[in-house]
Each structure stands twice: as structure tokens, then as C-alpha cells.
Design a protein around this motif. Structure first.
Motif, PDB file in Angstrom:
ATOM      1  N   LYS A 179       0.798  -1.123   0.135  1.00 54.92           N
ATOM      2  CA  LYS A 179      -0.120   0.026   0.087  1.00 54.92           C
ATOM      3  C   LYS A 179       0.808   1.178  -0.050  1.00 54.92           C
ATOM      4  CE  LYS A 179      -3.895   2.240   2.483  1.00 54.92           C
ATOM      5  NZ  LYS A 179      -4.844   2.163   3.564  1.00 54.92           N
ATOM      6  N   VAL A 180       0.482   2.106  -0.896  1.00 56.60           N
ATOM      7  CA  VAL A 180       1.149   3.393  -1.169  1.00 56.60           C
ATOM      8  C   VAL A 180       0.577   4.602  -0.079  1.00 56.60           C
ATOM      9  CG1 VAL A 180       2.015   5.291  -2.322  1.00 56.60           C
ATOM     10  CG2 VAL A 180       1.817   2.953  -3.508  1.00 56.60           C
ATOM     11  N   PHE A 181       1.544   5.150   0.796  1.00 54.15           N
ATOM     12  CA  PHE A 181       1.294   6.214   1.462  1.00 54.15           C
ATOM     13  C   PHE A 181       2.023   7.492   1.422  1.00 54.15           C
ATOM     14  CE2 PHE A 181       0.450   2.239   4.196  1.00 54.15           C
ATOM     15  CZ  PHE A 181      -0.877   2.580   4.668  1.00 54.15           C
ATOM     16  N   SER A 182       0.995   8.471   1.516  1.00 57.25           N
ATOM     17  CA  SER A 182       1.881  10.093   1.195  1.00 57.25           C
ATOM     18  C   SER A 182       2.522  10.302   2.383  1.00 57.25           C
ATOM     19  CB  SER A 182       0.829  11.024   0.698  1.00 57.25           C
ATOM     20  OG  SER A 182      -0.069  11.193   2.058  1.00 57.25           O
ATOM     21  N   ARG A 183       3.393  11.171   2.242  1.00 56.59           N
ATOM     22  CA  ARG A 183       4.382  11.654   3.108  1.00 56.59           C
ATOM     23  C   ARG A 183       3.416  12.213   4.287  1.00 56.59           C
ATOM     24  NH1 ARG A 183       7.027  12.213  -1.098  1.00 56.59           N
ATOM     25  NH2 ARG A 183       9.391  11.947  -1.151  1.00 56.59           N
ATOM     26  N   TYR A 196       4.091  18.809  15.062  1.00 52.60           N
ATOM     27  CA  TYR A 196       4.209  19.751  13.846  1.00 52.60           C
ATOM     28  C   TYR A 196       5.854  19.299  13.441  1.00 52.60           C
ATOM     29  CZ  TYR A 196       6.297  23.285  11.013  1.00 52.60           C
ATOM     30  OH  TYR A 196       7.093  23.987  10.125  1.00 52.60           O
ATOM     31  N   VAL A 197       5.900  18.664  12.087  1.00 50.29           N
ATOM     32  CA  VAL A 197       6.930  18.115  11.325  1.00 50.29           C
ATOM     33  C   VAL A 197       6.810  18.222  10.069  1.00 50.29           C
ATOM     34  CG1 VAL A 197       7.857  16.322  13.205  1.00 50.29           C
ATOM     35  CG2 VAL A 197       6.161  15.765  11.563  1.00 50.29           C
ATOM     36  N   VAL A 198       7.795  18.693   9.397  1.00 47.93           N
ATOM     37  CA  VAL A 198       7.866  19.011   7.872  1.00 47.93           C
ATOM     38  C   VAL A 198       7.979  17.599   7.159  1.00 47.93           C
ATOM     39  CG1 VAL A 198       8.697  21.242   8.124  1.00 47.93           C
ATOM     40  CG2 VAL A 198      10.439  19.143   7.915  1.00 47.93           C
ATOM     41  N   ASP A 199       7.807  17.798   5.793  1.00 53.14           N
ATOM     42  CA  ASP A 199       7.535  16.603   5.226  1.00 53.14           C
ATOM     43  C   ASP A 199       9.068  15.865   5.080  1.00 53.14           C
ATOM     44  OD1 ASP A 199       5.044  16.963   4.580  1.00 53.14           O
ATOM     45  OD2 ASP A 199       5.069  17.437   2.403  1.00 53.14           O
ATOM     46  N   ARG A 200      10.142  16.821   4.890  1.00 50.10           N
ATOM     47  CA  ARG A 200      11.462  16.180   5.111  1.00 50.10           C
ATOM     48  C   ARG A 200      11.750  15.102   5.977  1.00 50.10           C
ATOM     49  NH1 ARG A 200      16.259  18.148   2.689  1.00 50.10           N
ATOM     50  NH2 ARG A 200      17.872  16.468   2.699  1.00 50.10           N
ATOM     51  N   THR A 201      10.965  15.271   7.237  1.00 47.24           N
ATOM     52  CA  THR A 201      11.429  14.347   8.138  1.00 47.24           C
ATOM     53  C   THR A 201      11.134  12.904   7.714  1.00 47.24           C
ATOM     54  OG1 THR A 201      10.480  15.807   9.735  1.00 47.24           O
ATOM     55  CG2 THR A 201      10.457  13.638  10.479  1.00 47.24           C
ATOM     56  N   VAL A 202      10.128  12.621   6.947  1.00 44.26           N
ATOM     57  CA  VAL A 202       9.830  11.194   6.645  1.00 44.26           C
ATOM     58  C   VAL A 202      11.027  10.812   5.640  1.00 44.26           C
ATOM     59  CG1 VAL A 202       8.306   9.773   5.151  1.00 44.26           C
ATOM     60  CG2 VAL A 202       7.243  11.476   6.528  1.00 44.26           C
ATOM     61  N   ASP A 203      11.490  11.645   4.756  1.00 41.80           N
ATOM     62  CA  ASP A 203      12.662  11.318   3.851  1.00 41.80           C
ATOM     63  C   ASP A 203      13.966  10.905   4.617  1.00 41.80           C
ATOM     64  OD1 ASP A 203      10.953  11.768   1.713  1.00 41.80           O
ATOM     65  OD2 ASP A 203      11.471  13.901   1.659  1.00 41.80           O
ATOM     66  N   VAL A 204      14.128  11.798   5.590  1.00 41.23           N
ATOM     67  CA  VAL A 204      15.254  11.442   6.467  1.00 41.23           C
ATOM     68  C   VAL A 204      15.216  10.209   7.122  1.00 41.23           C
ATOM     69  CG1 VAL A 204      16.664  12.153   8.617  1.00 41.23           C
ATOM     70  CG2 VAL A 204      15.859  14.039   6.676  1.00 41.23           C
ATOM     71  N   HIS A 205      13.972   9.638   7.816  1.00 40.89           N
ATOM     72  CA  HIS A 205      13.854   8.679   8.404  1.00 40.89           C
ATOM     73  C   HIS A 205      13.881   7.199   7.521  1.00 40.89           C
ATOM     74  CE1 HIS A 205      12.912  11.097  11.724  1.00 40.89           C
ATOM     75  NE2 HIS A 205      12.844  10.031  12.466  1.00 40.89           N
ATOM     76  N   VAL A 206      13.176   7.346   6.296  1.00 41.52           N
ATOM     77  CA  VAL A 206      13.197   6.365   5.324  1.00 41.52           C
ATOM     78  C   VAL A 206      14.543   6.149   4.925  1.00 41.52           C
ATOM     79  CG1 VAL A 206      12.613   5.587   2.965  1.00 41.52           C
ATOM     80  CG2 VAL A 206      10.873   6.615   4.581  1.00 41.52           C
ATOM     81  N   ARG A 207      15.416   7.179   4.839  1.00 42.28           N
ATOM     82  CA  ARG A 207      16.843   6.931   4.207  1.00 42.28           C
ATOM     83  C   ARG A 207      17.795   6.360   5.477  1.00 42.28           C
ATOM     84  NH1 ARG A 207      21.023  10.101   5.425  1.00 42.28           N
ATOM     85  NH2 ARG A 207      19.711  12.194   5.896  1.00 42.28           N
ATOM     86  N   LYS A 208      17.399   6.378   6.599  1.00 41.22           N
ATOM     87  CA  LYS A 208      18.231   5.928   7.809  1.00 41.22           C
ATOM     88  C   LYS A 208      17.831   4.360   7.949  1.00 41.22           C
ATOM     89  CE  LYS A 208      20.248   7.920  10.573  1.00 41.22           C
ATOM     90  NZ  LYS A 208      21.812   8.250  10.556  1.00 41.22           N
ATOM     91  N   GLY A 223       6.180  11.242  -6.572  1.00 45.11           N
ATOM     92  CA  GLY A 223       4.955  12.207  -6.591  1.00 45.11           C
ATOM     93  C   GLY A 223       4.024  11.888  -5.501  1.00 45.11           C
ATOM     94  N   VAL A 224       4.158  10.773  -5.094  1.00 41.21           N
ATOM     95  CA  VAL A 224       3.136  10.246  -3.872  1.00 41.21           C
ATOM     96  C   VAL A 224       3.654   9.973  -2.534  1.00 41.21           C
ATOM     97  CG1 VAL A 224       1.422   8.428  -3.417  1.00 41.21           C
ATOM     98  CG2 VAL A 224       1.880   9.188  -5.790  1.00 41.21           C
ATOM     99  N   GLY A 225       4.497   9.129  -2.296  1.00 42.04           N
ATOM    100  CA  GLY A 225       5.055   8.816  -1.223  1.00 42.04           C
ATOM    101  C   GLY A 225       6.013   7.553  -1.017  1.00 42.04           C
ATOM    102  N   TYR A 226       5.660   6.373   0.079  1.00 40.09           N
ATOM    103  CA  TYR A 226       6.332   5.372   0.116  1.00 40.09           C
ATOM    104  C   TYR A 226       5.481   4.242   0.317  1.00 40.09           C
ATOM    105  CZ  TYR A 226      10.449   8.593   0.772  1.00 40.09           C
ATOM    106  OH  TYR A 226      11.408   9.564   0.567  1.00 40.09           O
TER     107      TYR A 226
END
Length: 230
Positions: A179-183, A196-208, A223-226
Motif C-alpha cells: 500500500k502506498v502512503f503519502s508523506r 508539527y514536523v515537515v515532510d522532509r522528516t519522513v525522507d530522512v527517516h526512510v533513508r536511515k 510524486g506520492v510517497g512510500y
């Protein structure tokens, strides 16, 4: 019942006093530390439910404090709110990289800090349910122990330790393979709608997470998420 315990770490006496008073008015028990070394000592002695952590401090800065706590098996799941005057994007990414759950820039109102503290603790309680495990691919995600196990080439399981939010993000995606989830959906489910957190937070955690388990499990949908690969 006693309220949650919050450790406030800052070298500004006025801010410490202000937060101590307002947190206690909200029913929190408060601990105070004025430098990074004292923060580590207080955390090990009292194991607070939440840490509000400044970055620029004497003896040991907040980045190193966060790194050390995230490497400690007994303390690594304590939610950490970074509260700092360093507000550039690279500073925020650095704070998230070392394991902070949220990053708030000064100046910020006391009401916002308390609101975010409440939301972080609600999020932490949502994952304090009875023991549960998810198996996906060669991973076993153990929610009770906050551990991830991964089978190696010989079929033996290796233990992987992750900070709280990395674990909760992996657990959430592993609960819904394919299932695809948006940020924003991930932020709402893992961090909570009130944090309150910004979308970039998700990207950083996925990378880690990818650095620890490999890049083939969590797919990026442009264009969607992960999503967790089926």
C-alpha cells in the motif's frame, strides 16, 4: 497517578524556569539539566518519558547527547524534542539524522511546546500495546521489544536496533505491504496529527532505515510517497 516525567535540557536559566513552571501546571513532573553531560546523567538515573533538548550547550552539545542516547539499548526509545535557535534546513536534517523525533526552532511559544509534548507522548503510548510481531520478506519486526530482526545469507537472524520513530515508521509500512502512503499520511499515522514536523522528516527517516535493512524493501513512489514492497 503521577504525571509523565519530562527532562528539559538548556543552558538558559530563564527558559528552564519558564518551562518547568508551565509543564508542572500541565501535570508533568520535570527534571532540569543545564549541559549535555548532566542530561546524560539525569536520563540514565531517571529514564524520563520525554526529553526537551537544546543543541548549543556547554560540555556536550545536543547533537552528541541525542546520538549517545540513541545508541543506549535502555534509553533509545525515549521521545526527544529538539528546541534550538538553529533553524536552517541542514540543522534540522542533522537533528533528525541523529534521532530527534521533532525539531522546533526558537523562538517558540510555551503553548506550542506543551502541545507538541502532549502529542509525542500520545504517539508513544499508541505503540505500547500488547506484544506483536510482523514478518515481511526476511524481516521480523517485534513491536513489544522495539527490535527488528533480519535473516542473513545463512538463515540466522541478526538484531537491528532503531530509534523510536524509525522503528514505528518501519512497523507502519510493514503492516500494510504493497500500500502506498503519502508523506502526510505517514506523518499523521506515525508522528500524530498534532505534532508539527515537515515532510522532509519522513525522507530522512526512510533513508536511515534503508541504511540499516537495505534499499530493496521500502519503495519510493514518485510524486506520492512510500510503500513496503510486497
Amino acid at each position: 497517578m503521577e504525571g509523565p516525567t519530562v527532562l528539559v535540557v538548556d543552558d538558559e536559566e530563564d527558559l528552564l524556569s519558564l518551562l518547568e513552571y508551565n509543564l508542572e501546571q500541565e501535570g508533568y513532573d520535570t527534571l532540569l539539566a543545564r549541559d549535555g553531560v548532566e542530561a546524560i546523567e539525569q536520563t540514565r538515573e531517571h529514564e524520563p518519558d520525554l526529553i526537551i533538548l537544546d543543541i548549543m550547550m556547554p560540555k556536550m552539545d545536543g547533537i552528541e547527547v541525542c546520538e549517545r542516547l540513541r545508541k543506549d539499548a535502555h534509553l533509545r526509545t525515549i521521545p526527544i524534542m529538539m528546541l534550538t535557535a538553529r533553524t536552517e534546513e541542514e540543522d534540522q536534517v542533522e537533528g533528525l539524522d541523529v534521532g530527534a523525533d521533532i525539531y522546533l526552532g526558537k523562538p517558540v511559544s510555551v503553548s506550542v511546546i506543551i502541545s507538541q509534548a502532549n502529542a509525542l507522548l500520545r504517539s508513544a503510548r499508541r505503540y505500547a500495546d500488547p506484544p506483536d510481531q510482523i514478518k515481511v520478506h526476511n524481516l521480523r519486526v517485534d513491536r513489544d521489544r522495539y527490535l527488528v530482526y533480519q535473516k542473513n545469507g545463512e538463515g540466522d537472524e541478526e538484531e537491528l536496533r532503531m530509534p523510536r520513530k524509525e522503528f514505528e515508521l518501519l512497523y507502519f509500512l510493514a503492516s500494510h505491504p504493497g500500500k502506498v502512503f503519502s508523506r502526510q499520511e505517514i506523518l499523521d499515522e506515525v508522528w500524530g496529527r498534532d505534532v508539527y514536523v515537515v515532510d522532509r522528516t519522513v525522507d530522512v527517516h526512510v533513508r536511515k532505515i534503508r541504511q540499516k535493512i537495505g534499499s530493496e524493501y521500502i519503495e519510493t513512489v514518485k510524486g506520492v510517497g512510500y510503500r513496503m514492497k510486497e
